[in-house]
Motif scaffolding. Structure first.
Motif, PDB file in Angstrom:
ATOM      1  N   SER A   4      20.343  14.856  -4.105  1.00  0.00           N
ATOM      2  CA  SER A   4      19.574  13.633  -3.901  1.00  0.00           C
ATOM      3  C   SER A   4      18.088  13.927  -3.741  1.00  0.00           C
ATOM      4  O   SER A   4      17.666  15.071  -3.584  1.00  0.00           O
ATOM      5  N   SER A   5      17.306  12.861  -3.734  1.00  0.00           N
ATOM      6  CA  SER A   5      15.859  13.002  -3.606  1.00  0.00           C
ATOM      7  C   SER A   5      15.446  13.547  -2.238  1.00  0.00           C
ATOM      8  O   SER A   5      14.326  14.031  -2.087  1.00  0.00           O
ATOM      9  N   ALA A   6      16.347  13.515  -1.264  1.00  0.00           N
ATOM     10  CA  ALA A   6      16.032  14.082   0.055  1.00  0.00           C
ATOM     11  C   ALA A   6      15.696  15.565  -0.052  1.00  0.00           C
ATOM     12  O   ALA A   6      14.956  16.095   0.777  1.00  0.00           O
ATOM     13  N   TYR A   7      16.220  16.225  -1.071  1.00  0.00           N
ATOM     14  CA  TYR A   7      16.004  17.667  -1.255  1.00  0.00           C
ATOM     15  C   TYR A   7      15.175  17.994  -2.494  1.00  0.00           C
ATOM     16  O   TYR A   7      15.142  19.133  -2.934  1.00  0.00           O
ATOM     17  N   GLN A   8      14.481  16.992  -3.045  1.00  0.00           N
ATOM     18  CA  GLN A   8      13.753  17.220  -4.289  1.00  0.00           C
ATOM     19  C   GLN A   8      12.641  18.249  -4.164  1.00  0.00           C
ATOM     20  O   GLN A   8      12.287  18.894  -5.147  1.00  0.00           O
ATOM     21  N   ASP A   9      12.105  18.430  -2.979  1.00  0.00           N
ATOM     22  CA  ASP A   9      11.016  19.400  -2.817  1.00  0.00           C
ATOM     23  C   ASP A   9      11.493  20.841  -2.928  1.00  0.00           C
ATOM     24  O   ASP A   9      10.674  21.752  -3.025  1.00  0.00           O
ATOM     25  N   SER A  14       9.844  18.493  -8.748  1.00  0.00           N
ATOM     26  CA  SER A  14      10.456  17.397  -7.997  1.00  0.00           C
ATOM     27  C   SER A  14      10.584  16.165  -8.881  1.00  0.00           C
ATOM     28  O   SER A  14       9.884  16.020  -9.893  1.00  0.00           O
ATOM     29  N   GLU A  33      16.742   2.941  -7.684  1.00  0.00           N
ATOM     30  CA  GLU A  33      17.214   3.814  -6.607  1.00  0.00           C
ATOM     31  C   GLU A  33      18.553   3.280  -6.131  1.00  0.00           C
ATOM     32  O   GLU A  33      18.776   2.066  -6.089  1.00  0.00           O
ATOM     33  N   ASP A 151      20.165  10.175  -6.903  1.00  0.00           N
ATOM     34  CA  ASP A 151      20.088   8.872  -6.238  1.00  0.00           C
ATOM     35  C   ASP A 151      19.013   7.991  -6.864  1.00  0.00           C
ATOM     36  O   ASP A 151      18.589   6.997  -6.289  1.00  0.00           O
TER      37      ASP A 151
END
Length: 175
Positions: A4-9, A14, A33, A151
Protein backbone atom coordinates in the motif's frame (compact mmCIF):
# COMPACT_ATOMS: atom_id res chain seq x y z
CA UNK A 1 5.62 -4.54 4.47
CA UNK A 2 2.52 -4.53 2.37
CA UNK A 3 2.07 -3.00 -1.08
CA UNK A 4 0.00 0.00 0.00
CA UNK A 5 0.89 3.67 -0.22
CA UNK A 6 1.70 3.63 3.51
CA UNK A 7 5.04 2.06 2.53
CA UNK A 8 5.62 3.83 -0.79
CA UNK A 9 8.66 5.69 0.52
CA UNK A 10 10.51 2.36 0.76
CA UNK A 11 10.18 1.83 -3.01
CA UNK A 12 12.82 2.97 -5.53
CA UNK A 13 10.18 5.29 -7.03
CA UNK A 14 7.21 6.21 -4.85
CA UNK A 15 3.67 6.31 -6.17
CA UNK A 16 3.58 10.04 -5.41
CA UNK A 17 6.77 10.58 -7.44
CA UNK A 18 5.35 8.56 -10.36
CA UNK A 19 2.13 10.60 -10.35
CA UNK A 20 4.16 13.83 -10.20
CA UNK A 21 6.14 12.60 -13.24
CA UNK A 22 2.91 11.92 -15.13
CA UNK A 23 1.74 15.44 -14.22
CA UNK A 24 5.05 16.92 -15.44
CA UNK A 25 4.64 15.08 -18.73
CA UNK A 26 1.09 16.41 -19.11
CA UNK A 27 -0.41 12.91 -18.98
CA UNK A 28 -4.10 12.90 -18.07
CA UNK A 29 -5.19 10.18 -15.65
CA UNK A 30 -7.98 9.50 -13.19
CA UNK A 31 -6.79 8.58 -9.71
CA UNK A 32 -8.90 6.43 -7.39
CA UNK A 33 -7.98 5.58 -3.82
CA UNK A 34 -9.46 2.45 -2.23
CA UNK A 35 -8.72 -0.42 0.12
CA UNK A 36 -5.62 -2.44 -0.81
CA UNK A 37 -6.38 -4.82 -3.69
CA UNK A 38 -4.32 -7.97 -3.66
CA UNK A 39 -6.11 -10.10 -6.25
CA UNK A 40 -8.24 -9.80 -9.37
CA UNK A 41 -11.24 -10.77 -7.23
CA UNK A 42 -10.47 -7.88 -4.84
CA UNK A 43 -10.29 -5.51 -7.81
CA UNK A 44 -13.65 -6.65 -9.15
CA UNK A 45 -15.16 -5.48 -5.88
CA UNK A 46 -14.31 -1.83 -6.58
CA UNK A 47 -14.66 -1.68 -10.38
CA UNK A 48 -18.13 -0.15 -10.43
CA UNK A 49 -16.95 2.79 -8.32
CA UNK A 50 -13.92 3.38 -10.52
CA UNK A 51 -14.95 2.94 -14.14
CA UNK A 52 -17.07 5.27 -16.23
CA UNK A 53 -20.33 3.82 -17.44
CA UNK A 54 -20.17 2.49 -20.96
CA UNK A 55 -16.41 2.80 -21.47
CA UNK A 56 -14.48 0.00 -23.09
CA UNK A 57 -12.02 -0.61 -20.29
CA UNK A 58 -9.12 -2.99 -19.91
CA UNK A 59 -8.55 -4.13 -16.36
CA UNK A 60 -5.24 -5.87 -15.93
CA UNK A 61 -3.65 -8.74 -14.18
CA UNK A 62 0.12 -8.51 -14.21
CA UNK A 63 2.58 -11.36 -14.09
CA UNK A 64 6.25 -11.00 -13.16
CA UNK A 65 7.91 -14.02 -14.74
CA UNK A 66 11.37 -15.43 -15.31
CA UNK A 67 12.49 -17.78 -18.03
CA UNK A 68 15.03 -20.59 -17.81
CA UNK A 69 17.77 -18.16 -18.89
CA UNK A 70 16.86 -16.05 -15.82
CA UNK A 71 15.56 -13.17 -17.95
CA UNK A 72 12.77 -11.10 -16.41
CA UNK A 73 9.41 -10.46 -18.05
CA UNK A 74 6.38 -8.38 -17.12
CA UNK A 75 3.22 -9.56 -18.82
CA UNK A 76 0.04 -7.49 -18.53
CA UNK A 77 -3.15 -9.26 -19.59
CA UNK A 78 -6.88 -8.69 -19.43
CA UNK A 79 -7.80 -9.66 -15.88
CA UNK A 80 -10.11 -12.55 -16.81
CA UNK A 81 -7.79 -14.15 -19.36
CA UNK A 82 -6.79 -17.70 -18.46
CA UNK A 83 -3.03 -18.12 -18.39
CA UNK A 84 -1.17 -21.34 -19.06
CA UNK A 85 2.48 -20.50 -18.36
CA UNK A 86 3.76 -23.37 -20.49
CA UNK A 87 1.67 -22.31 -23.49
CA UNK A 88 2.50 -18.63 -22.94
CA UNK A 89 6.22 -19.39 -22.80
CA UNK A 90 5.95 -21.35 -26.04
CA UNK A 91 3.91 -18.60 -27.74
CA UNK A 92 6.51 -15.97 -26.78
CA UNK A 93 9.47 -18.21 -27.63
CA UNK A 94 10.72 -18.05 -24.06
CA UNK A 95 10.51 -21.68 -23.02
CA UNK A 96 9.49 -22.52 -19.49
CA UNK A 97 8.28 -19.59 -17.41
CA UNK A 98 7.94 -19.34 -13.65
CA UNK A 99 6.93 -16.62 -11.23
CA UNK A 100 9.74 -14.41 -9.97
CA UNK A 101 10.26 -14.12 -6.22
CA UNK A 102 9.08 -11.16 -4.15
CA UNK A 103 12.71 -10.12 -3.64
CA UNK A 104 13.42 -10.14 -7.38
CA UNK A 105 10.15 -8.33 -8.02
CA UNK A 106 11.23 -5.50 -5.73
CA UNK A 107 14.76 -5.50 -7.14
CA UNK A 108 13.77 -5.50 -10.82
CA UNK A 109 10.41 -3.71 -10.91
CA UNK A 110 10.49 -1.75 -7.65
CA UNK A 111 7.09 -2.99 -6.41
CA UNK A 112 5.76 -5.56 -3.98
CA UNK A 113 3.39 -8.46 -4.68
CA UNK A 114 -0.12 -7.13 -5.17
CA UNK A 115 1.04 -3.92 -6.83
CA UNK A 116 2.55 -5.26 -10.07
CA UNK A 117 1.72 -2.89 -12.90
CA UNK A 118 2.95 -1.80 -16.34
CA UNK A 119 4.00 1.44 -14.64
CA UNK A 120 6.66 -0.55 -12.78
CA UNK A 121 8.60 -0.39 -16.03
CA UNK A 122 9.81 2.98 -14.70
CA UNK A 123 12.20 0.70 -12.80
CA UNK A 124 12.13 -2.37 -15.03
CA UNK A 125 13.58 -0.60 -18.04
CA UNK A 126 16.86 -0.22 -16.11
CA UNK A 127 16.89 -3.93 -15.21
CA UNK A 128 16.34 -5.33 -18.71
CA UNK A 129 12.79 -6.44 -17.95
CA UNK A 130 10.88 -7.20 -21.13
CA UNK A 131 7.31 -5.89 -21.29
CA UNK A 132 4.40 -7.67 -22.94
CA UNK A 133 0.89 -6.24 -23.22
CA UNK A 134 -2.39 -7.86 -24.11
CA UNK A 135 -3.48 -6.89 -27.64
CA UNK A 136 -6.88 -6.07 -26.14
CA UNK A 137 -5.32 -2.78 -24.99
CA UNK A 138 -5.24 -1.64 -28.61
CA UNK A 139 -9.05 -1.49 -28.60
CA UNK A 140 -9.64 -0.16 -25.09
CA UNK A 141 -10.84 3.35 -24.31
CA UNK A 142 -9.16 3.19 -20.91
CA UNK A 143 -6.65 0.98 -19.15
CA UNK A 144 -6.73 0.65 -15.38
CA UNK A 145 -3.65 -0.13 -13.30
CA UNK A 146 -1.98 0.47 -9.98
CA UNK A 147 0.50 3.38 -9.75
CA UNK A 148 3.13 1.21 -7.95
CA UNK A 149 0.92 0.65 -4.87
CA UNK A 150 -2.23 -1.43 -4.44
CA UNK A 151 -4.50 1.04 -2.66
CA UNK A 152 -4.63 3.34 -5.68
CA UNK A 153 -5.76 2.75 -9.24
CA UNK A 154 -5.33 5.07 -12.17
CA UNK A 155 -7.23 5.08 -15.41
CA UNK A 156 -5.34 6.12 -18.51
CA UNK A 157 -6.69 6.48 -22.01
CA UNK A 158 -5.07 4.09 -24.47
CA UNK A 159 -3.16 6.99 -26.02
CA UNK A 160 -2.01 8.26 -22.63
CA UNK A 161 -0.79 4.77 -21.69
CA UNK A 162 1.16 4.51 -24.95
CA UNK A 163 2.62 7.98 -24.34
CA UNK A 164 3.80 6.94 -20.88
CA UNK A 165 5.47 3.81 -22.24
CA UNK A 166 7.11 5.91 -24.95
CA UNK A 167 8.35 8.46 -22.38
CA UNK A 168 9.80 5.61 -20.33
CA UNK A 169 11.53 4.20 -23.41
CA UNK A 170 9.69 0.89 -23.04
CA UNK A 171 9.13 -1.26 -26.10
CA UNK A 172 5.76 -2.98 -25.91
CA UNK A 173 5.57 -6.50 -27.27
CA UNK A 174 1.93 -7.31 -28.00
CA UNK A 175 0.48 -10.70 -27.09
Amino acid sequence: MDASSAYQDSLPVSSDALLAQLDDWGIDYRLHEHVPLRTVEDAKGVEDAIMAEGEVALRLKNLYLRDKKKRNHLISLEQDRDVDLKALGAELGLGNLSFGSADRLLENLGVRPGAVTPLAMINGRDHNVRFYMDKAAQNADSIYMHPLVNDRTIGLSRDAFLAVMDRLGVEIQWV
